[in-house]
Design an enzyme around this catalytic site. Structure first.
Site, PDB file in Angstrom:
ATOM      1  N   LYS A   1     -11.288 -16.637  -0.398  1.00  7.01           N
ATOM      2  CA  LYS A   1     -12.020 -17.666   0.343  1.00  7.01           C
ATOM      3  C   LYS A   1     -13.451 -17.790  -0.216  1.00  7.01           C
ATOM      4  CE  LYS A   1      -8.969 -16.929   4.240  1.00  7.01           C
ATOM      5  NZ  LYS A   1      -8.789 -16.952   5.704  1.00  7.01           N
TER       6      LYS A   1
ATOM      7  N   HIS B   1      -3.820 -24.904   2.562  1.00  5.71           N
ATOM      8  CA  HIS B   1      -4.243 -23.781   3.398  1.00  5.71           C
ATOM      9  C   HIS B   1      -4.761 -24.307   4.738  1.00  5.71           C
ATOM     10  CE1 HIS B   1      -6.597 -20.341   4.823  1.00  5.71           C
ATOM     11  NE2 HIS B   1      -5.821 -19.604   4.054  1.00  5.71           N
TER      12      HIS B   1
ATOM     13  N   GLU C   1       1.582 -19.451   7.533  1.00  7.01           N
ATOM     14  CA  GLU C   1       0.376 -18.975   8.217  1.00  7.01           C
ATOM     15  C   GLU C   1       0.464 -19.320   9.701  1.00  7.01           C
ATOM     16  OE1 GLU C   1      -3.469 -19.675   5.710  1.00  7.01           O
ATOM     17  OE2 GLU C   1      -2.380 -21.571   5.845  1.00  7.01           O
TER      18      GLU C   1
ATOM     19  N   GLY D   1      -7.666 -14.873  14.265  1.00  5.67           N
ATOM     20  CA  GLY D   1      -8.946 -15.017  14.941  1.00  5.67           C
ATOM     21  C   GLY D   1      -8.865 -15.511  16.377  1.00  5.67           C
TER      22      GLY D   1
ATOM     23  N   SER E   1      -2.630 -12.177   8.935  1.00  4.81           N
ATOM     24  CA  SER E   1      -3.373 -10.931   9.160  1.00  4.81           C
ATOM     25  C   SER E   1      -2.572  -9.683   8.794  1.00  4.81           C
ATOM     26  CB  SER E   1      -3.846 -10.845  10.624  1.00  4.81           C
ATOM     27  OG  SER E   1      -4.703 -11.921  10.925  1.00  4.81           O
TER      28      SER E   1
ATOM     29  N   GLU F   1      -7.256 -23.722   6.465  1.00  6.88           N
ATOM     30  CA  GLU F   1      -8.679 -24.068   6.514  1.00  6.88           C
ATOM     31  C   GLU F   1      -8.963 -25.386   5.803  1.00  6.88           C
ATOM     32  OE1 GLU F   1     -10.067 -20.383   4.945  1.00  6.88           O
ATOM     33  OE2 GLU F   1      -9.499 -19.340   6.790  1.00  6.88           O
TER      34      GLU F   1
ATOM     35  N   ASN G   1      -6.387 -14.093  -1.101  1.00 11.22           N
ATOM     36  CA  ASN G   1      -7.227 -15.292  -1.028  1.00 11.22           C
ATOM     37  C   ASN G   1      -8.643 -14.857  -0.651  1.00 11.22           C
ATOM     38  OD1 ASN G   1      -8.417 -17.778  -0.623  1.00 11.22           O
ATOM     39  ND2 ASN G   1      -7.294 -18.238   1.256  1.00 11.22           N
TER      40      ASN G   1
END
Length: 253
Positions: free
Chosen positions: A11, A96, A168, A174, A214, A98, A9
């Protein structure tokens, strides 16, 4: 046999020159190496046509990063399933983290998108996963169960076998926290058991579930060796051929 997949991905990254260069490099790598998994990319929508031109023999799957829940109409900035079908895109990411965080996407939205993608012959990659707060509160099993049921359980058994799920752990992206391969496997097995309870074990065993937390060159092999993890949805590491190729090689014996 479930399909094994490494999907990148991209992004909102790369200008058109850099994007083209990476696609050409990736195609060369794919054509000159034996890979034990399917390789997919989800570049920015502006580059989807270029990706289809470069990967004209479908050596690498081309996915959009999102797709509208509407078939057509006055929805400025959206991409429809018909548009993706018309360029022979392989599929689309849906839900997703985000998109959920920044655009308010819900599992009900995802349900409509998944059904529309399937109707148009696209592969939906449905993303789910819990936040740090939900993980710390011990709600992760229930959160993922609810996400899966709302987004997918209106599908028939034949339809759900065509869906790819990407788990995910938002809490491990992060935040400074890390998810071990064992923690990832635990949730993947949980997702598969939820599907089995609804559709039967035979159906659940055909659904590919990717890990989106990750994955890096140094942990890919251990993560992919877990029994219920069928590959990865890769973010930052997909932007460099050196890293992405090593992750692909995580499936090599």
């Amino acid at each position: 046999m479930r399909r094994k997949i490494v999907a990148g991905n991209w992004k909102m990254n790369k200008n058109i020159i850099d994007a083209q260069q990476l696609m050409v490099q990736l195609l060369s790598y794919k054509n000159n190496n034996t890979t034990n998994c399917e390789v997919w990319i989800a570049p920015p929508s502006l580059y989807l046509m270029m990706a289809k031109d470069i990967f004209e023999k479908d050596e690498i799957g081309v996915f959009s990063q999102d797709m509208s829940e509407h078939e057509s109409g006055a929805y400025t900035g959206e991409i429809s399933a018909d548009m993706l079908e018309s360029i022979d895109a392989t599929g689309t990411l849906i839900g997703h983290s985000e998109r959920r965080q920044y655009h308010g996407e819900t599992d009900s939205h995802c349900n409509r998108k998944v059904k529309l993608a399937l109707d148009k012959g696209l592969i939906p990659v449905y993303c789910n996963g819990e936040t740090l707060e939900q993980r710390k509160a011990g709600q992760h099993f229930e959160v993922v169960k609810n996400q899966t049921e709302v987004a997918l359980f209106t599908l028939s058994a034949e339809e759900i076998k065509k869906v790819v799920i990407a788990y995910e752990p938002v809490w491990a992206i992060g935040t400074g926290e890390t998810a071990s391969p064992e923690q990832a496997q635990e949730i993947h097995a949980h997702i598969r058991s939820i599907i089995a309870a609804k559709y039967g074990q035979d159906v659940a065993d055909e659904v590919s579930i990717l890990y989106g937390g990750s994955v890096k060159p140094d942990n890919a092999k251990e993560i992919f060796s877990q029994p219920d993890i069928d590959g990865g949805l890769i973010g930052g590491a997909a932007l460099k051929l050196e890293d992405f190729s090593k992750i692909i090689e995580g499936f090599n014996s």
